[in-house]
Design a protein around this motif. Structure first.
Motif, short mmCIF file in Angstrom:
data_model
loop_
_atom_site.label_atom_id
_atom_site.label_comp_id
_atom_site.label_asym_id
_atom_site.label_seq_id
_atom_site.Cartn_x
_atom_site.Cartn_y
_atom_site.Cartn_z
N ILE A 181 15.27 -26.07 -11.96
CA ILE A 181 15.14 -26.04 -10.50
C ILE A 181 15.46 -27.11 -9.59
CG2 ILE A 181 12.77 -25.78 -9.09
CD1 ILE A 181 10.94 -25.69 -12.30
N ARG A 182 16.26 -25.98 -8.45
CA ARG A 182 16.77 -27.00 -7.39
C ARG A 182 16.41 -27.22 -6.03
NH1 ARG A 182 22.96 -24.41 -5.76
NH2 ARG A 182 22.75 -26.75 -3.32
N GLU A 183 15.80 -28.15 -6.07
CA GLU A 183 15.33 -28.55 -4.89
C GLU A 183 15.55 -29.46 -3.66
OE1 GLU A 183 11.81 -31.07 -6.24
OE2 GLU A 183 10.86 -28.97 -7.10
N GLU A 184 15.27 -29.81 -2.65
CA GLU A 184 16.24 -31.12 -1.30
C GLU A 184 15.31 -31.97 -1.79
OE1 GLU A 184 19.19 -30.31 0.18
OE2 GLU A 184 18.74 -28.33 -0.28
N GLU A 185 16.42 -33.42 -1.65
CA GLU A 185 15.57 -34.63 -1.56
C GLU A 185 16.45 -35.11 -0.91
OE1 GLU A 185 15.84 -38.15 -4.65
OE2 GLU A 185 13.87 -36.62 -5.56
N GLN A 186 16.01 -35.74 0.42
CA GLN A 186 17.52 -36.74 1.63
C GLN A 186 18.19 -35.86 1.70
OE1 GLN A 186 17.49 -40.78 -0.39
NE2 GLN A 186 15.22 -40.76 -0.59
N GLY A 187 18.52 -34.90 2.03
CA GLY A 187 19.77 -33.66 2.31
C GLY A 187 20.29 -33.41 1.39
N ARG A 188 19.96 -33.18 -0.20
CA ARG A 188 20.71 -33.00 -1.29
C ARG A 188 20.51 -32.59 -2.09
NH1 ARG A 188 22.90 -38.09 -4.94
NH2 ARG A 188 20.65 -38.87 -5.12
N PRO A 189 21.52 -31.36 -2.92
CA PRO A 189 20.05 -30.99 -4.01
C PRO A 189 19.86 -31.49 -4.97
CG PRO A 189 22.42 -30.46 -3.64
CD PRO A 189 22.89 -31.22 -2.30
N VAL A 190 18.86 -31.46 -5.21
CA VAL A 190 18.49 -32.20 -6.46
C VAL A 190 18.13 -31.16 -7.50
CG1 VAL A 190 18.33 -34.28 -6.24
CG2 VAL A 190 16.33 -32.92 -6.05
N ALA A 191 17.97 -31.19 -9.35
CA ALA A 191 17.58 -30.63 -10.70
C ALA A 191 16.41 -31.38 -11.40
CB ALA A 191 19.06 -30.37 -12.22
N ARG A 192 15.61 -30.38 -11.01
CA ARG A 192 14.05 -30.79 -11.46
C ARG A 192 13.87 -30.08 -12.69
NH1 ARG A 192 13.84 -35.37 -8.40
NH2 ARG A 192 12.75 -35.03 -6.69
N GLY A 193 13.10 -30.74 -13.45
CA GLY A 193 12.62 -29.97 -14.67
C GLY A 193 13.99 -29.42 -15.60
N VAL A 194 14.87 -29.92 -16.33
CA VAL A 194 16.40 -29.47 -16.22
C VAL A 194 15.40 -29.35 -18.23
CG1 VAL A 194 18.43 -30.70 -17.36
CG2 VAL A 194 17.47 -30.99 -14.67
N ARG A 195 15.65 -27.82 -18.74
CA ARG A 195 15.93 -28.20 -19.88
C ARG A 195 17.24 -27.59 -20.69
NH1 ARG A 195 10.92 -23.51 -18.91
NH2 ARG A 195 9.67 -25.86 -18.12
N ARG A 196 17.14 -27.76 -22.01
CA ARG A 196 18.39 -27.10 -22.42
C ARG A 196 18.36 -25.53 -22.46
NH1 ARG A 196 18.23 -30.76 -25.75
NH2 ARG A 196 19.92 -32.08 -26.00
N GLN A 197 19.65 -24.90 -22.40
CA GLN A 197 19.50 -23.48 -22.34
C GLN A 197 19.60 -22.71 -24.18
OE1 GLN A 197 22.05 -22.04 -19.15
NE2 GLN A 197 22.09 -19.78 -20.16
N ILE A 198 18.96 -22.29 -24.41
CA ILE A 198 18.99 -21.35 -25.34
C ILE A 198 19.98 -19.74 -25.72
CG2 ILE A 198 17.38 -21.51 -28.02
CD1 ILE A 198 17.97 -24.57 -26.99
N GLY A 199 20.21 -19.94 -26.55
CA GLY A 199 20.81 -18.17 -26.45
C GLY A 199 21.96 -17.98 -25.97
N GLY A 200 21.89 -17.03 -25.70
CA GLY A 200 23.27 -16.16 -24.20
C GLY A 200 23.70 -16.73 -23.17
N GLY A 201 22.99 -17.96 -22.90
CA GLY A 201 24.08 -18.05 -21.73
C GLY A 201 23.57 -17.47 -20.80
#
Length: 74
Positions: A54-74
């Motif tokens: 999930i992409r969010e903004e923190e101090q004016g820059r994009p950050v990733a939250r809730g990072v999960r390994r992608q399973i399956g066909g991409g």
């Protein structure tokens, strides 16, 4: 509603305890803190691995939250 996005782990910096994910959507790099990349009890992610986040903004820059390994066909 939170939108899950996909990307590829580009770099892991153990010293700074963060990682870069290259977004599929626009090619931008999104920073993810170790706590997001290496949740307790989960196998560590590796450079080149496909993830969703999930992409969010923190101090004016994009950050990733809730990072999960992608399973399956991409």
């Amino acid at each position: 509603m939170e939108i899950r996005r996909s990307g590829t782990v580009q770099a892991i910096d153990e010293g700074r305890q963060d990682s870069l994910i290259r977004a599929d959507e626009d090619g931008a790099c999104v920073v993810a803190h170790y706590a997001e990349m290496f949740p307790e009890g989960a196998a560590p992610l590796q450079v080149g691995e496909r993830v969703t986040y999930i992409r969010e903004e923190e101090q004016g820059r994009p950050v990733a939250r809730g990072v999960r390994r992608q399973i399956g066909g991409g």
